[in-house]
Motif scaffolding. Structure first.
Motif, PDB file in Angstrom:
ATOM      1  N   LYS A 126      30.783 -13.361   1.604  1.00 33.25           N
ATOM      2  CA  LYS A 126      30.891 -13.749   0.202  1.00 33.25           C
ATOM      3  C   LYS A 126      32.173 -13.204  -0.417  1.00 33.25           C
ATOM      4  O   LYS A 126      32.914 -13.935  -1.099  1.00 33.25           O
ATOM      5  CB  LYS A 126      29.681 -13.234  -0.580  1.00 33.25           C
ATOM      6  CG  LYS A 126      29.752 -13.519  -2.076  1.00 33.25           C
ATOM      7  CD  LYS A 126      28.574 -12.902  -2.824  1.00 33.25           C
ATOM      8  CE  LYS A 126      28.706 -13.122  -4.325  1.00 33.25           C
ATOM      9  NZ  LYS A 126      27.595 -12.472  -5.080  1.00 33.25           N
TER      10      LYS A 126
ATOM     11  N   GLU B 157      35.272 -15.063   0.951  1.00 30.40           N
ATOM     12  CA  GLU B 157      35.429 -16.408   0.405  1.00 30.40           C
ATOM     13  C   GLU B 157      35.886 -16.380  -1.053  1.00 30.40           C
ATOM     14  O   GLU B 157      36.704 -17.218  -1.470  1.00 30.40           O
ATOM     15  CB  GLU B 157      34.124 -17.190   0.542  1.00 30.40           C
ATOM     16  CG  GLU B 157      33.815 -17.606   1.968  1.00 30.40           C
ATOM     17  CD  GLU B 157      32.817 -18.747   2.046  1.00 30.40           C
ATOM     18  OE1 GLU B 157      32.219 -19.087   1.003  1.00 30.40           O
ATOM     19  OE2 GLU B 157      32.639 -19.301   3.148  1.00 30.40           O
ATOM     20  N   GLU B 158      35.368 -15.435  -1.821  1.00 27.07           N
ATOM     21  CA  GLU B 158      35.803 -15.323  -3.214  1.00 27.07           C
ATOM     22  C   GLU B 158      37.299 -15.044  -3.305  1.00 27.07           C
ATOM     23  O   GLU B 158      37.951 -15.412  -4.290  1.00 27.07           O
ATOM     24  CB  GLU B 158      35.022 -14.218  -3.932  1.00 27.07           C
ATOM     25  CG  GLU B 158      33.586 -14.586  -4.253  1.00 27.07           C
ATOM     26  CD  GLU B 158      32.842 -13.494  -4.999  1.00 27.07           C
ATOM     27  OE1 GLU B 158      31.706 -13.735  -5.425  1.00 27.07           O
ATOM     28  OE2 GLU B 158      33.399 -12.385  -5.151  1.00 27.07           O
TER      29      GLU B 158
ATOM     30  N   SER C 223      26.815 -21.709   3.054  1.00 28.63           N
ATOM     31  CA  SER C 223      27.587 -20.756   2.269  1.00 28.63           C
ATOM     32  C   SER C 223      26.908 -19.394   2.356  1.00 28.63           C
ATOM     33  O   SER C 223      25.717 -19.301   2.693  1.00 28.63           O
ATOM     34  CB  SER C 223      27.646 -21.196   0.805  1.00 28.63           C
ATOM     35  OG  SER C 223      26.356 -21.083   0.203  1.00 28.63           O
ATOM     36  N   PRO C 224      27.632 -18.306   2.047  1.00 30.59           N
ATOM     37  CA  PRO C 224      26.983 -16.993   2.025  1.00 30.59           C
ATOM     38  C   PRO C 224      25.753 -16.962   1.124  1.00 30.59           C
ATOM     39  O   PRO C 224      24.738 -16.336   1.471  1.00 30.59           O
ATOM     40  CB  PRO C 224      28.090 -16.069   1.525  1.00 30.59           C
ATOM     41  CG  PRO C 224      29.343 -16.714   2.022  1.00 30.59           C
ATOM     42  CD  PRO C 224      29.092 -18.187   1.867  1.00 30.59           C
ATOM     43  N   ALA C 225      25.815 -17.625  -0.022  1.00 29.91           N
ATOM     44  CA  ALA C 225      24.666 -17.651  -0.928  1.00 29.91           C
ATOM     45  C   ALA C 225      23.473 -18.335  -0.285  1.00 29.91           C
ATOM     46  O   ALA C 225      22.323 -17.893  -0.436  1.00 29.91           O
ATOM     47  CB  ALA C 225      25.038 -18.354  -2.235  1.00 29.91           C
TER      48      ALA C 225
ATOM     49  N   GLY D 255      27.154 -10.407   2.680  1.00 28.84           N
ATOM     50  CA  GLY D 255      27.924  -9.897   1.548  1.00 28.84           C
ATOM     51  C   GLY D 255      29.409  -9.871   1.835  1.00 28.84           C
ATOM     52  O   GLY D 255      30.239 -10.175   0.958  1.00 28.84           O
TER      53      GLY D 255
ATOM     54  N   TYR E  95      29.029  -6.574   0.306  1.00 31.49           N
ATOM     55  CA  TYR E  95      29.899  -7.281  -0.630  1.00 31.49           C
ATOM     56  C   TYR E  95      30.885  -6.326  -1.298  1.00 31.49           C
ATOM     57  O   TYR E  95      32.095  -6.594  -1.338  1.00 31.49           O
ATOM     58  CB  TYR E  95      29.045  -7.980  -1.685  1.00 31.49           C
ATOM     59  CG  TYR E  95      29.845  -8.595  -2.817  1.00 31.49           C
ATOM     60  CD1 TYR E  95      30.572  -9.765  -2.624  1.00 31.49           C
ATOM     61  CD2 TYR E  95      29.872  -7.999  -4.074  1.00 31.49           C
ATOM     62  CE1 TYR E  95      31.308 -10.324  -3.652  1.00 31.49           C
ATOM     63  CE2 TYR E  95      30.605  -8.546  -5.109  1.00 31.49           C
ATOM     64  CZ  TYR E  95      31.324  -9.718  -4.897  1.00 31.49           C
ATOM     65  OH  TYR E  95      32.063 -10.258  -5.921  1.00 31.49           O
TER      66      TYR E  95
ATOM     67  N   HIS F 256      22.821  -6.376   1.223  1.00 25.95           N
ATOM     68  CA  HIS F 256      23.821  -7.431   1.021  1.00 25.95           C
ATOM     69  C   HIS F 256      24.906  -6.956   0.057  1.00 25.95           C
ATOM     70  O   HIS F 256      26.109  -7.134   0.308  1.00 25.95           O
ATOM     71  CB  HIS F 256      23.140  -8.687   0.465  1.00 25.95           C
ATOM     72  CG  HIS F 256      24.074  -9.676  -0.151  1.00 25.95           C
ATOM     73  ND1 HIS F 256      24.511  -9.586  -1.465  1.00 25.95           N
ATOM     74  CD2 HIS F 256      24.669 -10.786   0.357  1.00 25.95           C
ATOM     75  CE1 HIS F 256      25.331 -10.581  -1.735  1.00 25.95           C
ATOM     76  NE2 HIS F 256      25.443 -11.327  -0.655  1.00 25.95           N
TER      77      HIS F 256
ATOM     78  N   TYR G  91      26.626 -19.408   9.443  1.00 23.89           N
ATOM     79  CA  TYR G  91      27.934 -19.659   8.839  1.00 23.89           C
ATOM     80  C   TYR G  91      28.675 -20.753   9.611  1.00 23.89           C
ATOM     81  O   TYR G  91      29.323 -21.615   9.007  1.00 23.89           O
ATOM     82  CB  TYR G  91      28.738 -18.362   8.831  1.00 23.89           C
ATOM     83  CG  TYR G  91      29.983 -18.417   7.960  1.00 23.89           C
ATOM     84  CD1 TYR G  91      29.877 -18.556   6.576  1.00 23.89           C
ATOM     85  CD2 TYR G  91      31.248 -18.307   8.516  1.00 23.89           C
ATOM     86  CE1 TYR G  91      31.006 -18.601   5.772  1.00 23.89           C
ATOM     87  CE2 TYR G  91      32.392 -18.347   7.721  1.00 23.89           C
ATOM     88  CZ  TYR G  91      32.257 -18.494   6.354  1.00 23.89           C
ATOM     89  OH  TYR G  91      33.381 -18.541   5.556  1.00 23.89           O
TER      90      TYR G  91
END
Length: 261
Positions: free
Chosen positions: A23, A26-27, A53-55, A20, A240, A236, A48
């Motif tokens: 994610k 990266e966002e 990707s985190p997803a 999380g 995040y 998760h 990683y």
């Protein structure tokens, strides 16, 4: 010199918090390019570093119940084999050596012969991940060469210093509380193991914190056992949301260091 590094602590299944956090970073356009990790942090870190990707990492973690990581056996050196973990690594991490990963990865392990922490970043990859994830007694230790290795969290649960001179900015994700439950509140075997491990890990984390630029510690995660296999998505999301709330401060710090593109 890497712009941004990330250090991922051990913490059992709480380790999905790391996904999380990645994610959220990266966002915000923040991409760690060097990773260190211990135990659960080494697993997420390796995924990683491979390029998932985190997803995609979350999908792997949620694919089937992680309870299959526990293949019970009669006691010898440990109650639990690494059968599932090795199968998962073989399936999702084709790299056999650290040098094949897309991003540099440093993993902390505990050398049971010397009684010292070692941070490995070259050589065989899968064996080191398994060793770093081998909680003593619950998991059997791993023999590599002439030495036996166990969970890195025993001696270095948050390996920040090994990458301090390799990254201009280091975020760390800490999943071990500073305080542990009263022993009177521990009433299961896994609870005894978790308490014993946490007591050791706490003393290894504090010396590493001064090397961090920012510490991400989602305290809401401590309501979940490190052996909780049913709340993967919830844990998760805690990671995040915690990291997302800290993004303005992280971006400000990066800007002050001239590290934002």
């Amino acid at each position: 010199m890497h712009k941004v590094g990330i250090a991922l602590s051990g913490g059992g299944t709480r380790g999905v918090v790391h996904i999380g956090v990645l994610k959220a970073l990266e966002e915000a356009g923040i991409y760690p390019t060097i990773i260190s990790g211990t135990s659960a942090g080494s697993i997420v870190g390796a995924m990683y570093a491979h390029g998932y990707s985190p997803a995609e990492i979350l999908a792997i973690a949620s694919e089937r119940s992680l309870i299959w990581m526990f293949s019970l056996r009669l006691p010898s050196k440990g109650f639990v084999r690494h059968t599932f973990l090795r199968k998962m690594l073989f399936r999702y991490l084709p790299e056999k050596h650290f040098e094949e990963l897309k991003k540099p990865l440093y993993i902390a392990v505990a050398n049971l012969n010397s009684g010292k922490a070692e941070v490995i970043h070259t050589g065989l990859l899968h064996d080191i991940i398994v060793a770093s994830s081998s909680i003593p007694v619950l998991y059997e230790p791993i023999r590599i060469g002439n030495h036996w290795y166990a969970d890195g969290g025993l001696l270095m649960n948050l390996p920040v210093s090994p990458i301090r001179d390799k990254a201009s900015y280091i975020s760390v994700v800490k999943l071990i509380p500073r305080k542990v439950l009263s022993f009177d509140e521990v009433n299961t075997i896994s609870g005894v193991a978790a308490r014993t491990f946490n007591l050791a890990a706490i003393n290894t984390i504090e010396p590493e914190l001064p090397f961090a630029d920012i510490i991400i510690e989602p305290e809401a995660i401590y309501q979940y056992s490190r052996f909780n296999f049913t709340k993967i998505r919830e844990m998760h999301d805690i990671g995040y949301e915690e990291a997302r709330s800290m993004i303005p401060g992280i971006r400000e710090s990066l800007a002050q260091k001239g590290l934002l593109d």
